[in-house]
Design a protein around this motif. Structure first.
Motif, mmCIF file in Angstrom:
data_model
loop_
_atom_site.group_PDB
_atom_site.id
_atom_site.type_symbol
_atom_site.label_atom_id
_atom_site.label_comp_id
_atom_site.label_asym_id
_atom_site.label_seq_id
_atom_site.Cartn_x
_atom_site.Cartn_y
_atom_site.Cartn_z
ATOM 1 N N ASP A 168 0.685 -1.142 -0.040
ATOM 2 C CA ASP A 168 0.076 -0.009 -0.015
ATOM 3 C C ASP A 168 0.863 1.377 -0.073
ATOM 4 O O ASP A 168 0.226 2.496 0.093
ATOM 5 C CB ASP A 168 -1.185 0.037 0.944
ATOM 6 N N ALA A 169 2.181 1.232 -0.089
ATOM 7 C CA ALA A 169 3.274 2.129 -0.120
ATOM 8 C C ALA A 169 3.888 2.121 -1.485
ATOM 9 O O ALA A 169 4.968 2.807 -1.460
ATOM 10 C CB ALA A 169 3.903 2.517 1.021
ATOM 11 N N SER A 170 3.468 1.290 -2.410
ATOM 12 C CA SER A 170 4.433 0.937 -3.526
ATOM 13 C C SER A 170 4.666 2.197 -4.358
ATOM 14 O O SER A 170 5.684 2.296 -5.017
ATOM 15 C CB SER A 170 3.527 -0.011 -4.389
ATOM 16 N N GLU A 171 3.891 3.304 -4.299
ATOM 17 C CA GLU A 171 4.021 4.347 -5.165
ATOM 18 C C GLU A 171 5.045 5.416 -4.525
ATOM 19 O O GLU A 171 5.537 6.197 -5.119
ATOM 20 C CB GLU A 171 2.679 5.054 -5.644
ATOM 21 N N ALA A 172 5.520 4.982 -3.419
ATOM 22 C CA ALA A 172 6.329 5.998 -2.546
ATOM 23 C C ALA A 172 7.652 5.965 -3.087
ATOM 24 O O ALA A 172 8.475 7.004 -2.849
ATOM 25 C CB ALA A 172 6.088 5.632 -1.032
ATOM 26 N N LEU A 173 8.158 4.919 -3.846
ATOM 27 C CA LEU A 173 9.468 4.685 -4.149
ATOM 28 C C LEU A 173 9.741 4.646 -5.631
ATOM 29 O O LEU A 173 8.931 4.319 -6.313
ATOM 30 C CB LEU A 173 10.215 3.441 -3.725
ATOM 31 N N SER A 174 10.721 5.168 -5.928
ATOM 32 C CA SER A 174 10.890 5.388 -7.791
ATOM 33 C C SER A 174 11.892 4.320 -8.094
ATOM 34 O O SER A 174 12.953 4.026 -7.163
ATOM 35 C CB SER A 174 11.759 6.702 -7.848
ATOM 36 N N PHE A 175 11.436 3.715 -8.940
ATOM 37 C CA PHE A 175 12.612 2.697 -9.768
ATOM 38 C C PHE A 175 12.989 3.158 -11.392
ATOM 39 O O PHE A 175 12.010 3.821 -11.837
ATOM 40 C CB PHE A 175 11.727 1.373 -9.738
ATOM 41 N N SER A 176 13.995 2.554 -11.632
ATOM 42 C CA SER A 176 14.316 2.789 -13.227
ATOM 43 C C SER A 176 13.185 2.074 -13.848
ATOM 44 O O SER A 176 12.959 2.712 -15.075
ATOM 45 C CB SER A 176 15.874 2.412 -13.353
ATOM 46 N N HIS A 177 12.585 0.902 -13.471
ATOM 47 C CA HIS A 177 11.811 0.096 -14.107
ATOM 48 C C HIS A 177 11.057 -0.841 -13.284
ATOM 49 O O HIS A 177 11.777 -1.583 -12.730
ATOM 50 C CB HIS A 177 12.333 -0.580 -15.232
ATOM 51 N N ALA A 178 9.660 -0.451 -13.162
ATOM 52 C CA ALA A 178 8.954 -1.301 -12.234
ATOM 53 C C ALA A 178 7.537 -1.771 -12.720
ATOM 54 O O ALA A 178 7.035 -0.962 -13.646
ATOM 55 C CB ALA A 178 8.851 -0.712 -11.019
ATOM 56 N N ILE A 179 6.998 -2.843 -12.477
ATOM 57 C CA ILE A 179 5.623 -3.234 -12.765
ATOM 58 C C ILE A 179 4.850 -3.242 -11.185
ATOM 59 O O ILE A 179 5.346 -3.782 -10.273
ATOM 60 C CB ILE A 179 5.394 -4.624 -13.425
ATOM 61 N N HIS A 180 3.892 -2.245 -11.336
ATOM 62 C CA HIS A 180 3.234 -2.145 -9.916
ATOM 63 C C HIS A 180 2.047 -3.086 -9.821
ATOM 64 O O HIS A 180 1.154 -3.120 -10.652
ATOM 65 C CB HIS A 180 2.676 -0.615 -9.855
ATOM 66 N N SER A 181 2.085 -4.024 -8.604
ATOM 67 C CA SER A 181 1.259 -5.135 -8.679
ATOM 68 C C SER A 181 -0.011 -4.430 -7.980
ATOM 69 O O SER A 181 0.127 -3.590 -7.003
ATOM 70 C CB SER A 181 1.671 -6.194 -7.828
ATOM 71 N N PRO A 182 -1.426 -4.764 -8.378
ATOM 72 C CA PRO A 182 -2.532 -4.377 -7.615
ATOM 73 C C PRO A 182 -2.486 -4.954 -5.923
ATOM 74 O O PRO A 182 -3.432 -4.193 -5.361
ATOM 75 C CB PRO A 182 -3.668 -4.781 -8.334
ATOM 76 N N LEU A 183 -1.621 -5.823 -5.854
ATOM 77 C CA LEU A 183 -1.746 -6.337 -4.401
ATOM 78 C C LEU A 183 -1.213 -5.284 -3.325
ATOM 79 O O LEU A 183 -0.211 -4.821 -3.626
ATOM 80 C CB LEU A 183 -0.769 -7.824 -4.255
ATOM 81 N N CYS A 184 -2.180 -5.096 -2.596
ATOM 82 C CA CYS A 184 -1.537 -4.174 -1.373
ATOM 83 C C CYS A 184 -1.411 -4.890 -0.096
ATOM 84 O O CYS A 184 -0.539 -5.160 0.613
ATOM 85 C CB CYS A 184 -2.655 -3.154 -1.483
ATOM 86 N N MET A 185 -2.696 -5.326 0.718
ATOM 87 C CA MET A 185 -2.864 -6.003 1.899
ATOM 88 C C MET A 185 -3.143 -7.441 1.676
ATOM 89 O O MET A 185 -3.977 -7.782 1.025
ATOM 90 C CB MET A 185 -3.636 -5.230 2.864
ATOM 91 N N PRO A 186 -2.636 -8.311 2.562
ATOM 92 C CA PRO A 186 -3.154 -9.765 2.374
ATOM 93 C C PRO A 186 -4.598 -9.728 2.908
ATOM 94 O O PRO A 186 -5.087 -9.229 3.689
ATOM 95 C CB PRO A 186 -2.250 -10.643 3.270
#
Length: 230
Positions: A168-186
């Protein structure tokens, strides 16, 4: 003993995602079904997780006075809210003691791992997955398949390669290349599934106590504690 009835507790979410969750999950072979679940949002919600647990047990017909007890109590041990982890782990220990059943702790990434590994199968170019969750004071928790750490967002240096990023904080960090998963909380099923694996020895042992990534913020006074009264 064959485990069929699982009480699941999670007070780990922090920040804007803070909440408490309790669920009763039925295991029938490899199939996991949620019989009842309650989620309450808010930073204080996890402190009343015992009430959520009572509610789902009553709805399911398990617990004191029913003659039917959970076979296993599963609790998320972190990373996450300091207060939420203390409350949920303590409540989980109490329910397990009262039911006379085992208590198993799992991390958030351990619960999400099967779904994340399944996503990786569709992206062979990725190095692996990372689960990013909120922490305090400009930081986030970053968990991979081996360990968890807290990082300052401002000082983050992305690892080389391409990554699957969840949490649920996946957008807080920058990556050179990343695929963002919709999985947030189990989900309750995912937590129960990881707990069953640990209970059966398919995951390494882990004490069902809060996983504190950061050192405690409270420090002893420089002059030490007060002397004992005489």
């Amino acid at each position: 003993m064959m485990v069929q009835r699982i009480l699941v507790l999670d007070g780990s979410p922090a920040g804007e995602s803070a909440c408490g969750m309790a669920a009763c999950v039925l295991a029938e072979g490899d199939k996991l079904s949620v019989l009842s679940a309650e989620v309450v949002a808010g930073k204080q919600a996890a402190e009343s997780i015992n009430l959520l647990a009572d509610t789902v047990l009553q709805k399911t017909g398990w617990g004191a006075g029913t003659g039917i007890q959970p076979d296993l109590v599963a609790v998320v041990v972190g990373p996450g809210s300091f207060t939420g982890l203390r409350a949920s782990c303590a409540v989980a220990a109490g329910f397990a003691l009262g039911a006379g059943c085992p208590l198993v702790g799992v991390t958030r990434a351990e619960a999400l791992a099967p779904a994340l590994n399944a996503e990786l199968q569709h992206h062979p170019e990725l190095q692996g997955w990372l689960v990013v969750t909120p922490a305090r004071r400009g930081r986030v928790f970053v968990e991979d398949a081996q360990h968890v750490r807290a990082v300052m967002i401002a000082h983050w240096q992305a690892p080389e390669g391409s990554w699957l990023v969840a949490g649920d904080a996946s957008e807080a960090l920058s990556f050179s290349h990343a695929i963002h998963s919709p999985l947030c909380m189990p989900t309750p099923e995912q937590i129960a599934g990881a707990a069953l694996k640990r209970h059966r020895g398919k995951l390494p042992p882990r004490d069902p106590v809060p996983l504190y990534v950061d050192p405690p913020e409270a420090k002893l006074p420089a002059d030490g504690l007060r002397a004992q009264p005489v």
